[in-house]
Design an enzyme around this catalytic site. Structure first.
Site, short mmCIF file in Angstrom:
data_model
loop_
_atom_site.label_atom_id
_atom_site.label_comp_id
_atom_site.label_asym_id
_atom_site.label_seq_id
_atom_site.Cartn_x
_atom_site.Cartn_y
_atom_site.Cartn_z
N HIS A 43 0.93 -1.23 -0.12
CA HIS A 43 -0.07 0.26 0.00
C HIS A 43 0.41 1.35 0.05
CE1 HIS A 43 -3.76 2.26 1.35
NE2 HIS A 43 -3.28 3.16 1.09
N GLU A 70 -2.91 -2.13 -2.62
CA GLU A 70 -3.72 -1.07 -2.85
C GLU A 70 -3.44 0.50 -2.41
OE1 GLU A 70 -5.03 -4.12 1.05
OE2 GLU A 70 -4.02 -2.01 1.98
N HIS A 191 -7.76 -6.47 7.68
CA HIS A 191 -7.40 -4.81 9.13
C HIS A 191 -7.53 -5.59 10.16
CE1 HIS A 191 -6.47 -0.54 9.36
NE2 HIS A 191 -7.27 -0.87 11.10
#
EC number: 2.6.99.2
Length: 238
Positions: A43, A70, A191
């Site tokens: 990410h 991401e 997450h």
């Protein structure tokens, strides 16, 4: 079996902290893959504090498992993704200075924008996933963007796991995932997932194809070692 994609942002952060190339992100990824990781997630953020756009390009050229990238779909990010052509791009509504991802998209309010981004990525042969809160209504709107998958934001799941509030919280995740499956969307999740809470999610969330795990997995690896940690996660997902 649900696939395990390891987010290596924390490894890139450690590398960047000394201004050198140790630990090497590519070699670390190869070692994760050797021990069973089925995907690698990055990410990259605009400030370059951990994963870099150049890491995406290098990994795509040199690993033989799925690469998931991401990020917020700014023009710079989209140009990088379209050039590198990772297997999957997960769209996250992070503002530039976000410490970590903390919410899913409002697909209804951002429909035109998301439709254009999804179409652009899919035209390059890149699978698209949209980061969502566990809301069946948002799943309906996500479907209209043309996305291939959704990724459920699992912070609330992790925070309430083992508490009196868990059943009510998980009901929302179940409803969102079931709606996605009904619409033909594939379900990812990520997450704050860890070895304690992952097995329940794997066994009870409809259509769960892939989890992306970084912070907990890397932290646990400091105590358990890479091989044992990856094995434990694969056991949770088998």
């Amino acid at each position: 079996m649900t696939a395990l994609s390891v987010n290596i942002n924390k490894i890139a952060l450690l590398r960047n902290s000394r201004g050198c190339d140790e630990p090497n992100v590519l070699q670390f990824s190869k070692d994760l893959i050797k021990h069973g990781a089925q995907g690698i997630t990055l990410h990259p953020r605009p400030d370059g504090r951990h994963a870099l756009y150049s890491d995406v390009t290098e990994l795509k050229k040199n690993i033989d498992v799925e690469l998931n990238v991401e990020g917020y779909p700014s023009e710079d990010f989209l140009q990088m993704v379209c050039e590198a052509k990772p297997d999957q791009c997960t769209l996250v509504p992070d503002p530039p200075g976000a410490l970590t991802s903390d919410s899913g998209w409002d697909c209804e309010k951002n429909m035109d924008f998301l439709e254009s981004v999804v179409a652009r990525l899919k035209a390059e042969g890149i699978r698209v996933s949209i980061f969502l809160n566990p809301d069946p209504v948002q799943v309906n709107f996500a479907m209209k963007t043309g996305t291939d998958r959704i990724e459920l934001y699992t912070q609330a799941y992790a925070e309430t796991y083992g508490t009196d509030a868990f059943d009510r919280t998980f009901a929302g995740y179940f409803a969102a995932a079931a709606r996605a499956v009904e619409l033909g969307l594939v379900v990812n999740a990520g997450h704050d997932l860890n070895q304690e809470n992952l097995t329940y999610l794997r066994n009870n969330l409809p259509g769960l194809a892939e989890v992306s795990i970084g912070h907990a997995l890397i932290s646990e690896m400091l105590y358990q070692g890479m091989e044992t940690t990856i094995k434990n996660y694969l056991d949770c997902l088998s």
